[in-house]
Design an enzyme around this catalytic site. Structure first.
Site, PDB file in Angstrom:
ATOM      1  N   THR A 197       0.830  -1.205   0.000  1.00  0.00           N
ATOM      2  CA  THR A 197       0.000   0.000   0.000  1.00  0.00           C
ATOM      3  C   THR A 197       0.866   1.258   0.000  1.00  0.00           C
ATOM      4  O   THR A 197       0.527   2.258  -0.620  1.00  0.00           O
ATOM      5  CB  THR A 197      -0.914   0.022   1.247  1.00  0.00           C
ATOM      6  OG1 THR A 197      -1.543  -1.248   1.383  1.00  0.00           O
ATOM      7  CG2 THR A 197      -1.975   1.094   1.146  1.00  0.00           C
ATOM      8  N   ARG A 249       7.838  -2.768   2.731  1.00  0.00           N
ATOM      9  CA  ARG A 249       8.008  -2.849   4.182  1.00  0.00           C
ATOM     10  C   ARG A 249       8.351  -4.272   4.579  1.00  0.00           C
ATOM     11  O   ARG A 249       7.674  -5.212   4.180  1.00  0.00           O
ATOM     12  CB  ARG A 249       6.732  -2.404   4.904  1.00  0.00           C
ATOM     13  CG  ARG A 249       6.526  -0.935   4.716  1.00  0.00           C
ATOM     14  CD  ARG A 249       5.394  -0.399   5.553  1.00  0.00           C
ATOM     15  NE  ARG A 249       5.159   0.967   5.135  1.00  0.00           N
ATOM     16  CZ  ARG A 249       4.120   1.702   5.474  1.00  0.00           C
ATOM     17  NH1 ARG A 249       3.204   1.183   6.277  1.00  0.00           N
ATOM     18  NH2 ARG A 249       3.989   2.934   5.053  1.00  0.00           N
ATOM     19  N   SER A 268       6.077   3.770   8.733  1.00  0.00           N
ATOM     20  CA  SER A 268       4.902   4.465   9.254  1.00  0.00           C
ATOM     21  C   SER A 268       4.560   4.088  10.692  1.00  0.00           C
ATOM     22  O   SER A 268       5.369   4.282  11.591  1.00  0.00           O
ATOM     23  CB  SER A 268       3.732   4.212   8.314  1.00  0.00           C
ATOM     24  OG  SER A 268       2.644   4.991   8.684  1.00  0.00           O
ATOM     25  N   HIS A 269       3.391   3.514  10.891  1.00  0.00           N
ATOM     26  CA  HIS A 269       2.872   3.242  12.226  1.00  0.00           C
ATOM     27  C   HIS A 269       3.373   1.920  12.794  1.00  0.00           C
ATOM     28  O   HIS A 269       3.002   1.555  13.904  1.00  0.00           O
ATOM     29  CB  HIS A 269       1.344   3.219  12.145  1.00  0.00           C
ATOM     30  CG  HIS A 269       0.878   2.296  11.059  1.00  0.00           C
ATOM     31  ND1 HIS A 269       1.063   2.585   9.733  1.00  0.00           N
ATOM     32  CD2 HIS A 269       0.299   1.075  11.104  1.00  0.00           C
ATOM     33  CE1 HIS A 269       0.597   1.591   8.995  1.00  0.00           C
ATOM     34  NE2 HIS A 269       0.132   0.662   9.799  1.00  0.00           N
ATOM     35  N   ASP A 287       1.665   9.621  13.806  1.00  0.00           N
ATOM     36  CA  ASP A 287       2.291   8.291  13.752  1.00  0.00           C
ATOM     37  C   ASP A 287       3.796   8.362  13.506  1.00  0.00           C
ATOM     38  O   ASP A 287       4.390   9.445  13.532  1.00  0.00           O
ATOM     39  CB  ASP A 287       1.594   7.433  12.681  1.00  0.00           C
ATOM     40  CG  ASP A 287       1.909   7.899  11.272  1.00  0.00           C
ATOM     41  OD1 ASP A 287       2.191   9.097  11.089  1.00  0.00           O
ATOM     42  OD2 ASP A 287       1.889   7.058  10.348  1.00  0.00           O
ATOM     43  N   ASP A 326       5.792   8.262  10.951  1.00  0.00           N
ATOM     44  CA  ASP A 326       6.332   9.158   9.920  1.00  0.00           C
ATOM     45  C   ASP A 326       5.553  10.460   9.802  1.00  0.00           C
ATOM     46  O   ASP A 326       5.765  11.232   8.859  1.00  0.00           O
ATOM     47  CB  ASP A 326       6.410   8.449   8.567  1.00  0.00           C
ATOM     48  CG  ASP A 326       5.054   7.976   8.061  1.00  0.00           C
ATOM     49  OD1 ASP A 326       4.174   7.671   8.893  1.00  0.00           O
ATOM     50  OD2 ASP A 326       4.870   7.911   6.833  1.00  0.00           O
ATOM     51  N   ASP A 380       2.410  11.260   9.140  1.00  0.00           N
ATOM     52  CA  ASP A 380       1.342  11.545   8.170  1.00  0.00           C
ATOM     53  C   ASP A 380      -0.056  11.223   8.695  1.00  0.00           C
ATOM     54  O   ASP A 380      -1.052  11.636   8.097  1.00  0.00           O
ATOM     55  CB  ASP A 380       1.606  10.872   6.813  1.00  0.00           C
ATOM     56  CG  ASP A 380       1.750   9.370   6.902  1.00  0.00           C
ATOM     57  OD1 ASP A 380       1.695   8.817   8.014  1.00  0.00           O
ATOM     58  OD2 ASP A 380       1.939   8.746   5.830  1.00  0.00           O
ATOM     59  N   ARG A 381      -0.148  10.486   9.814  1.00  0.00           N
ATOM     60  CA  ARG A 381      -1.482  10.201  10.358  1.00  0.00           C
ATOM     61  C   ARG A 381      -1.804  11.148  11.517  1.00  0.00           C
ATOM     62  O   ARG A 381      -0.892  11.711  12.120  1.00  0.00           O
ATOM     63  CB  ARG A 381      -1.535   8.778  10.907  1.00  0.00           C
ATOM     64  CG  ARG A 381      -1.325   7.731   9.861  1.00  0.00           C
ATOM     65  CD  ARG A 381      -1.518   6.353  10.456  1.00  0.00           C
ATOM     66  NE  ARG A 381      -1.396   5.369   9.388  1.00  0.00           N
ATOM     67  CZ  ARG A 381      -1.927   4.162   9.420  1.00  0.00           C
ATOM     68  NH1 ARG A 381      -2.617   3.772  10.477  1.00  0.00           N
ATOM     69  NH2 ARG A 381      -1.782   3.339   8.409  1.00  0.00           N
ATOM     70  N   LYS A 400      -0.650  12.366   3.001  1.00  0.00           N
ATOM     71  CA  LYS A 400      -1.479  12.769   4.126  1.00  0.00           C
ATOM     72  C   LYS A 400      -0.583  13.473   5.132  1.00  0.00           C
ATOM     73  O   LYS A 400       0.629  13.328   5.099  1.00  0.00           O
ATOM     74  CB  LYS A 400      -2.221  11.580   4.719  1.00  0.00           C
ATOM     75  CG  LYS A 400      -1.372  10.400   5.145  1.00  0.00           C
ATOM     76  CD  LYS A 400      -2.306   9.256   5.525  1.00  0.00           C
ATOM     77  CE  LYS A 400      -1.556   8.057   6.088  1.00  0.00           C
ATOM     78  NZ  LYS A 400      -1.126   7.122   5.041  1.00  0.00           N
TER      79      LYS A 400
END
Ligand code: VG1
Ligand code: CO
Length: 543
Positions: A18, A22, A113-114, A277, A279, A281-282, A376
């Site tokens: 997505t 990763r 990311s998260h 989060d 990185d 972006d959330r 985002k």
């Protein structure tokens, strides 16, 4: 200069998901694993000699080592310049901002990311194009294809570059410019929001708490919220990015951001709480003893957008990912602007924003953003909320309740079943696909199935088609159950079940979402045979 061409063997598992590739850190540490993927990017994007790249990451374990390798490979592949964030740090939205501002050829972002970080946790890498957004599927497919046949990569022998001081260095003929990771981004935020109004709000005793979760947004939030906006010292917590995020799960939701949740639901809770989060972006938005779902947040930002200077001319349109609730659709209809439904993942919003068709985008997974960048943007959402609060001078809860009263409430929840055996998860999806005909028209209590399908998206700009993006069971009253396999996990399979029910009756808006969705949840478990097929009684996380 000593450029080496190193023979290598392809790996078969370098398919971006997505949001990039990763894997666990030990996977990335296999001989040539990172090098193969980076060379596959360079081979696929075929930048002209002397092109400029942006490079940075969320600071997790392996970030610094990966940056040194990528810099040496960029020099050996003919790049002219790389802009790298000090300390190797760039939040995902800041990287997008820098790519756009300096009109670079593209950028490489290092992040999972998260997902947790550390020597045995996750690492990730993705390529963003010159618009600042994640590469489209066409590009990621090309990178994957290249990774399957790669035979050699290029790297130069040179000493490591010092990343901790601002300045310009030369690496075998390529310029490496270490930039302040925060300032370009902070300037962009000042251009969009009414900082004076927010400053006045905070000076008037409005209390905020921001949890950076030991992740990348700490320095950004400190600079902007405490520095430029004058929030009380300590308003930003867990502000130092750590390689392992303090052992936590840098995912801003009610489960993982528990420190913040305790504060916001405790005695003497502040007026506004937020988290971002790994990185950056959330975002999660909280009021005093109150949680705003990401889908509602998108709808609410859209409905109030003109209160922020950067959006005072109104919105061109809104886009949301398919599993995101349709709350934003109601606002778009009221504003008489288009609303697009895309597959999950920010890469699908880029074409719509580039074509000027949409201004705001959002996902149920705590992601909101706009055409100011092509990712985002967690802190952007926080500032947008603060701008709205500064103008409306009401509590978060009052604003959300008024919104529901006007548009109705889309009750929403997501159940995640993580680390399932891949075969069991695929089995659930296959079973559901085989049930479409039987389900259609079937009544379950007050719900009747109107249609089922596997979501397919045709990009209205470039006509590319993305199939099998999630199973939808849509009921006659518009309620929905969606089943989808995650494309960001690194262990087995993660099955996500998304539930949505619309309620226009305001006497029922106070209900707890789990209560309001109980019947739909039971139907989801029944029609998927999830429990027997996976052996899991309970989801890992409910958001
Ligand atoms: C998840 C979310 C998706 C989001 C993606 C990247 O993907 O559901 O909405 O775009 O993570 O977010 P998946 O395939 O696991 O459902 V982030 O913050 O990792 O860049
Ligand atoms: Co993220």
């Amino acid at each position: 200069m000593t450029i080496r061409t190193v023979p290598t063997q392809p790996y078969s598992d370098q398919k971006p998901g997505t949001s990039g590739l990763r894997k666990k850190v030990p996977v990335f540490q296999q001989p040539n694993y990172l090098e193969n993927f980076v060379q596959s990017i360079f081979d696929s994007i075929a930048a002209p000699t002397g092109a400029t790249l942006v490079l940075g990451g969320d600071g997790r374990y392996y970030n610094r080592q990966a940056i040194q390798i990528i810099l040496k490979m960029a020099a050996a592949n003919g790049y002219g310049k790389v802009l790298v964030g000090r300390g190797g740090i760039l939040s995902t939205p800041a990287a997008s901002c820098v790519i756009r501002k300096y009109q670079t050829y593209g950028g490489i972002i290092l992040s999972a990311s998260h997902n947790p970080g550390g020597p045995t946790e996750d690492f990730g890498i993705k390529y963003n194009s010159s618009n600042g957004g994640p590469a489209t599927e066409t590009v990621t497919e090309a990178i994957y294809a290249q990774s399957k046949t790669i035979a050699e990569y290029r790297i130069c022998d040179a000493a490591d570059v010092g990343l901790d001081e601002l300045g310009s260095f030369t690496l075998e003929g390529m310029q490496v410019e270490v930039i302040d990771p925060v300032s370009d981004y902070a300037e962009l935020m000042e251009s969009l929001f009414d900082f004076a109004a927010i400053r006045a709000l905070l000076a008037g005793g409005f209390r905020i708490q921001f949890d950076a979760m030991h992740a990348v947004n700490g320095p950004y939030a400190r600079d902007i919220l405490e520095g430029r906006l004058g929030a009380a010292a300590g308003s930003v917590m867990n502000a130092i990015p750590l390689e392992d995020f303090g052992g936590g799960h840098p995912d801003p939701n009610l489960t993982y951001a528990h420190d913040l949740v305790e504060i916001m639901y405790g005695d003497d809770a502040p007026d506004f709480g937020a988290a971002s989060d790994g990185d950056g972006d959330r975002n999660m938005i909280l009021g005093h003893h109150f949680f705003v779902t990401p889908s509602d947040s998108l709808a609410l930002l859209a409905a109030n957008a003109t209160l922020a200077p950067g959006y005072k001319q109104g919105l061109a349109g809104i886009a949301r990912s398919m599993p995101t609730s349709a709350a934003a659709d109601r606002v778009a209809a009221a504003l008489n602007i288009p609303c697009y439904e895309t597959p999950t993942g920010w890469k699908f919003f880029g074409n719509l924003m580039d074509a000027g068709r949409v201004t705001l985008c959002g996902e149920e997974s705590f992601g909101t953003g706009s055409s100011h960048v092509r990712e985002k943007d967690g802190l952007w959402a926080v500032l947008f909320w603060l701008n709205i609060l500064a103008v409306r001078k009401q509590s978060v809860e009052a604003i959300v309740r008024e919104h529901w009263a006007q548009y109705g409430r889309n009750f929403y929840s997501r159940y995640d079943y993580e680390a399932l055996p891949t075969e069991a998860a695929n089995g659930v999806m296959a079973y559901l696909r085989a049930s479409f005909a039987a389900l259609t028209g079937t009544a379950f209590g007050k719900y009747t199935v109107q249609m089922c399908d596997d979501f397919s998206y045709t990009d209205p700009v470039d006509a590319s088609v993305s199939r099998a993006q999630g199973i939808r069971i849509i009921f006659t009253d518009g309620s929905r159950i969606i089943f989808r396999l995650s494309g960001t996990g690194t262990e087995g399979a993660t099955l996500r079940v998304y539930l949505e029910a619309y309620e226009s009756d305001s006497s029922r808006h106070h209900l707890d979402a789990q209560q309001a969705l109980a019947e739909l949840i039971a139907i989801a478990l029944q029609v998927s045979e999830l429990r027997v097929r996976t052996g899991r009684e309970q989801p890992t996380v409910i958001t």
